[in-house]
Design a protein around this motif. Sequence first.
Motif, PDB file in Angstrom:
ATOM      1  N   VAL A 261       0.765  -1.219   0.112  1.00 31.05           N
ATOM      2  CA  VAL A 261       0.033   0.076   0.018  1.00 31.05           C
ATOM      3  C   VAL A 261       0.928   1.302  -0.130  1.00 31.05           C
ATOM      4  CG1 VAL A 261      -1.669   1.184   1.147  1.00 31.05           C
ATOM      5  CG2 VAL A 261      -1.761  -1.246   1.288  1.00 31.05           C
ATOM      6  N   ASP A 262       0.602   1.950  -0.959  1.00 33.79           N
ATOM      7  CA  ASP A 262       1.480   3.433  -1.147  1.00 33.79           C
ATOM      8  C   ASP A 262       0.826   4.407  -0.069  1.00 33.79           C
ATOM      9  OD1 ASP A 262       3.653   2.748  -2.907  1.00 33.79           O
ATOM     10  OD2 ASP A 262       1.987   2.249  -4.525  1.00 33.79           O
ATOM     11  N   TYR A 263      -0.520   4.476  -0.154  1.00 35.30           N
ATOM     12  CA  TYR A 263      -1.129   5.448   0.479  1.00 35.30           C
ATOM     13  C   TYR A 263      -2.660   5.141   1.144  1.00 35.30           C
ATOM     14  CZ  TYR A 263       2.155   9.076  -1.112  1.00 35.30           C
ATOM     15  OH  TYR A 263       3.113   9.884  -1.234  1.00 35.30           O
ATOM     16  N   LEU A 264      -2.793   5.375   2.308  1.00 37.12           N
ATOM     17  CA  LEU A 264      -4.072   5.285   3.086  1.00 37.12           C
ATOM     18  C   LEU A 264      -4.485   6.767   2.979  1.00 37.12           C
ATOM     19  CD1 LEU A 264      -6.121   3.719   4.606  1.00 37.12           C
ATOM     20  CD2 LEU A 264      -4.863   4.474   6.688  1.00 37.12           C
ATOM     21  N   VAL A 265      -5.852   6.704   2.684  1.00 38.65           N
ATOM     22  CA  VAL A 265      -6.716   8.040   2.790  1.00 38.65           C
ATOM     23  C   VAL A 265      -7.841   7.612   3.541  1.00 38.65           C
ATOM     24  CG1 VAL A 265      -7.814   9.708   1.154  1.00 38.65           C
ATOM     25  CG2 VAL A 265      -6.144   8.228   0.148  1.00 38.65           C
ATOM     26  N   PRO A 266      -7.736   8.014   4.985  1.00 40.94           N
ATOM     27  CA  PRO A 266      -8.686   7.782   5.695  1.00 40.94           C
ATOM     28  C   PRO A 266      -9.610   8.914   6.078  1.00 40.94           C
ATOM     29  CG  PRO A 266      -6.832   8.443   6.842  1.00 40.94           C
ATOM     30  CD  PRO A 266      -6.402   8.816   5.351  1.00 40.94           C
ATOM     31  N   HIS A 267     -10.977   8.749   6.340  1.00 34.99           N
ATOM     32  CA  HIS A 267     -11.551   9.808   6.687  1.00 34.99           C
ATOM     33  C   HIS A 267     -11.314  10.480   7.896  1.00 34.99           C
ATOM     34  CE1 HIS A 267     -15.083  12.206   7.732  1.00 34.99           C
ATOM     35  NE2 HIS A 267     -15.438  11.309   8.905  1.00 34.99           N
ATOM     36  N   GLN A 268     -11.382  11.728   8.061  1.00 31.74           N
ATOM     37  CA  GLN A 268     -10.611  12.500   8.879  1.00 31.74           C
ATOM     38  C   GLN A 268     -11.601  12.783  10.218  1.00 31.74           C
ATOM     39  OE1 GLN A 268      -7.069  13.551   8.146  1.00 31.74           O
ATOM     40  NE2 GLN A 268      -7.441  11.889   6.802  1.00 31.74           N
ATOM     41  N   ALA A 269     -11.883  12.056  10.875  1.00 32.37           N
ATOM     42  CA  ALA A 269     -12.826  12.220  11.999  1.00 32.37           C
ATOM     43  C   ALA A 269     -12.207  12.554  13.676  1.00 32.37           C
ATOM     44  CB  ALA A 269     -13.719  11.203  12.393  1.00 32.37           C
ATOM     45  N   CYS A 306      -8.171  15.283   1.113  1.00 33.96           N
ATOM     46  CA  CYS A 306      -6.816  14.612   1.432  1.00 33.96           C
ATOM     47  C   CYS A 306      -6.189  14.365  -0.143  1.00 33.96           C
ATOM     48  CB  CYS A 306      -6.916  13.374   2.025  1.00 33.96           C
ATOM     49  SG  CYS A 306      -7.132  13.549   3.688  1.00 33.96           S
ATOM     50  N   LEU A 307      -6.954  13.825  -1.201  1.00 34.18           N
ATOM     51  CA  LEU A 307      -6.337  13.416  -2.313  1.00 34.18           C
ATOM     52  C   LEU A 307      -5.805  14.793  -3.011  1.00 34.18           C
ATOM     53  CD1 LEU A 307      -9.020  10.985  -3.659  1.00 34.18           C
ATOM     54  CD2 LEU A 307      -6.617  10.388  -3.046  1.00 34.18           C
ATOM     55  N   TYR A 308      -6.682  15.790  -2.855  1.00 34.11           N
ATOM     56  CA  TYR A 308      -6.209  17.386  -3.226  1.00 34.11           C
ATOM     57  C   TYR A 308      -4.703  17.773  -2.621  1.00 34.11           C
ATOM     58  CZ  TYR A 308      -5.963  21.991  -4.522  1.00 34.11           C
ATOM     59  OH  TYR A 308      -5.493  23.441  -5.042  1.00 34.11           O
ATOM     60  N   ASP A 309      -4.765  17.595  -1.450  1.00 32.57           N
ATOM     61  CA  ASP A 309      -3.505  18.187  -0.543  1.00 32.57           C
ATOM     62  C   ASP A 309      -2.249  17.083  -1.046  1.00 32.57           C
ATOM     63  OD1 ASP A 309      -4.507  20.052   0.580  1.00 32.57           O
ATOM     64  OD2 ASP A 309      -4.750  19.255   2.597  1.00 32.57           O
ATOM     65  N   TRP A 310      -2.635  15.783  -1.253  1.00 30.08           N
ATOM     66  CA  TRP A 310      -1.441  14.909  -1.685  1.00 30.08           C
ATOM     67  C   TRP A 310      -1.322  14.783  -3.086  1.00 30.08           C
ATOM     68  CZ3 TRP A 310      -2.568  15.051   3.304  1.00 30.08           C
ATOM     69  CH2 TRP A 310      -1.489  14.975   4.312  1.00 30.08           C
ATOM     70  N   GLU A 311      -1.937  15.487  -4.023  1.00 26.21           N
ATOM     71  CA  GLU A 311      -1.895  15.046  -5.257  1.00 26.21           C
ATOM     72  C   GLU A 311      -0.565  15.011  -5.980  1.00 26.21           C
ATOM     73  OE1 GLU A 311      -3.838  18.010  -7.790  1.00 26.21           O
ATOM     74  OE2 GLU A 311      -4.532  16.565  -9.294  1.00 26.21           O
ATOM     75  N   ASP A 312       0.222  16.020  -5.596  1.00 31.90           N
ATOM     76  CA  ASP A 312       1.684  15.970  -6.186  1.00 31.90           C
ATOM     77  C   ASP A 312       2.529  15.055  -5.628  1.00 31.90           C
ATOM     78  OD1 ASP A 312       0.852  18.543  -7.503  1.00 31.90           O
ATOM     79  OD2 ASP A 312       1.805  19.930  -5.965  1.00 31.90           O
ATOM     80  N   GLU A 313       2.223  14.259  -4.687  1.00 35.95           N
ATOM     81  CA  GLU A 313       3.040  13.325  -4.027  1.00 35.95           C
ATOM     82  C   GLU A 313       2.552  11.875  -4.915  1.00 35.95           C
ATOM     83  OE1 GLU A 313       4.232  15.400  -0.455  1.00 35.95           O
ATOM     84  OE2 GLU A 313       3.018  15.800  -2.162  1.00 35.95           O
ATOM     85  N   LEU A 314       1.466  11.961  -5.139  1.00 36.87           N
ATOM     86  CA  LEU A 314       0.967  10.676  -5.714  1.00 36.87           C
ATOM     87  C   LEU A 314       1.351  10.317  -7.166  1.00 36.87           C
ATOM     88  CD1 LEU A 314      -2.657  10.979  -4.739  1.00 36.87           C
ATOM     89  CD2 LEU A 314      -1.621   8.778  -4.205  1.00 36.87           C
ATOM     90  N   SER A 315       1.939   9.085  -7.498  1.00 37.55           N
ATOM     91  CA  SER A 315       2.452   8.865  -8.846  1.00 37.55           C
ATOM     92  C   SER A 315       1.531   7.904  -9.506  1.00 37.55           C
ATOM     93  CB  SER A 315       3.798   8.284  -8.535  1.00 37.55           C
ATOM     94  OG  SER A 315       4.703   8.941  -7.971  1.00 37.55           O
ATOM     95  N   GLU A 316       1.579   7.757 -10.945  1.00 39.43           N
ATOM     96  CA  GLU A 316       0.856   6.561 -11.537  1.00 39.43           C
ATOM     97  C   GLU A 316       1.110   5.264 -11.214  1.00 39.43           C
ATOM     98  OE1 GLU A 316       1.029   7.242 -16.163  1.00 39.43           O
ATOM     99  OE2 GLU A 316       1.981   5.212 -16.127  1.00 39.43           O
ATOM    100  N   GLY A 317       0.216   4.527 -10.787  1.00 40.72           N
ATOM    101  CA  GLY A 317       0.272   3.284 -10.537  1.00 40.72           C
ATOM    102  C   GLY A 317       0.252   2.923  -8.882  1.00 40.72           C
ATOM    103  N   ASP A 318       0.419   4.034  -8.150  1.00 40.41           N
ATOM    104  CA  ASP A 318       0.219   3.964  -6.771  1.00 40.41           C
ATOM    105  C   ASP A 318      -0.855   3.107  -6.296  1.00 40.41           C
ATOM    106  OD1 ASP A 318       2.748   5.142  -6.225  1.00 40.41           O
ATOM    107  OD2 ASP A 318       2.060   6.978  -5.421  1.00 40.41           O
ATOM    108  N   ASN A 319      -0.658   2.167  -5.385  1.00 38.90           N
ATOM    109  CA  ASN A 319      -1.741   1.376  -4.686  1.00 38.90           C
ATOM    110  C   ASN A 319      -2.439   2.472  -3.524  1.00 38.90           C
ATOM    111  OD1 ASN A 319      -1.945  -0.861  -6.295  1.00 38.90           O
ATOM    112  ND2 ASN A 319       0.122  -1.494  -4.838  1.00 38.90           N
ATOM    113  N   VAL A 320      -3.496   2.706  -3.480  1.00 44.23           N
ATOM    114  CA  VAL A 320      -4.093   3.694  -2.815  1.00 44.23           C
ATOM    115  C   VAL A 320      -5.606   2.984  -2.162  1.00 44.23           C
ATOM    116  CG1 VAL A 320      -5.063   6.010  -2.266  1.00 44.23           C
ATOM    117  CG2 VAL A 320      -3.413   5.587  -3.935  1.00 44.23           C
TER     118      VAL A 320
END
Length: 342
Positions: A261-269, A306-320
Amino acid sequence: MSAPSPPVGRPSSSGPRAAITTVGHFLPEERLTNADLEKMVDTSDEWIRTRTGITERRILRDETKATSDMAAGAAQEVLEKRGIDADDLDAIIVATVTPDMLFPATACLVQDKIGASNAWGFDLSAACSGFLFALTTGSQLIESGRYEKVLVIGADKMSSIVDYTDRTTCILFGDAAAGVLLEPHDEYGLIDAVQHVDGGHGDLLCMKGGGSLNPPTHATVDAKMHYIYQDGRPVFRHAVTAMADVCEEVMERNNLTGDDVDYLVPHQANLRIIDATAKRMGLTSEKVMINIDRYGNTTAATIPLCLYDWEDELSEGDNVVLTAFGGGFTWGASYLTWAYGE
Ligand code: ACO
């Protein structure tokens, strides 16, 4: 835990996947800090930061503006970044629990505000899991082969249903919108999604007034039934277990380990819920998207924000892996491969 449902994704050889190709957002300018809240209710910056991880949130103070205005702002940014016209959109799905009004749907208001003359659309109500459920729904439209550009937005003006005299809820929530464009892709996109609901716990996190059971009256307003109600402790317990379980379920179904897993995008509660989930998944902290400190819980908007804030870090093929838990109860996890980036 119910028996695993079959994966929603299909092998890329049998048809297109639904890939996120652009992310957009809208954040109100005004900040509501913990110091501001200390002046409003009996709380402290220290309590809020250690119990939730939140430092400040954004508030849409302009009373003439609503959820559709934030959603339209996010939509506009998606169109500009992708370089397409509003007329190119086939469908708009808005996940929200704070629609401008019960009807027309906020999706219709957004369609009009951005001038998407060829799009149909609807709202989806699943509280904090709204974006995740809408992403699955939008992906099915793409996978059907009938639609090529589906806009999925999470938007909530939580300040419109928060009681700013109730310290147990007013410290948690903020206002925001964010959204993604889904398009067909031969290789990358949504691979699997697991969703659950358990209506038996609906009364622990709800807004009791304003619907057909308790239509608005002086009595319902006096009883504060137009505000969000949450029994935090049991919701917290369920959220910790359910989010970690459902992430594990998605990882097992797709033979993923924490290393895959390259990134976890969790709900922010609550930062403690996020940490517990990441720990169970075997993830190191740099793989976990966290912006709860800056925005609080923006309900349906947290995951795309979160996806917006991390967009520049994400790369093609990353497992999210994306995951959420919210009122209903509703919860789920999705596994996708990212379609763009260096
Ligand atoms: N400031 C200071 N003290 C407070 C505050 C506050 N803002 N709020 C509550 N307290 C007090 C309580 O009164 C209690 O005092 P007591 O021990 O004297 O009774 C004490 O702090 C502990 O209260 P808890 O409710 O047990 O606090 P907890 O550690 O559970 O944190 C919280 C509360 C942050 C709400 C937590 O329960 C939580 O995050 N719950 C889950 C939230 C969630 O995931 N919701 C789902 C998504 S939201 C959606 O779907 C719209």
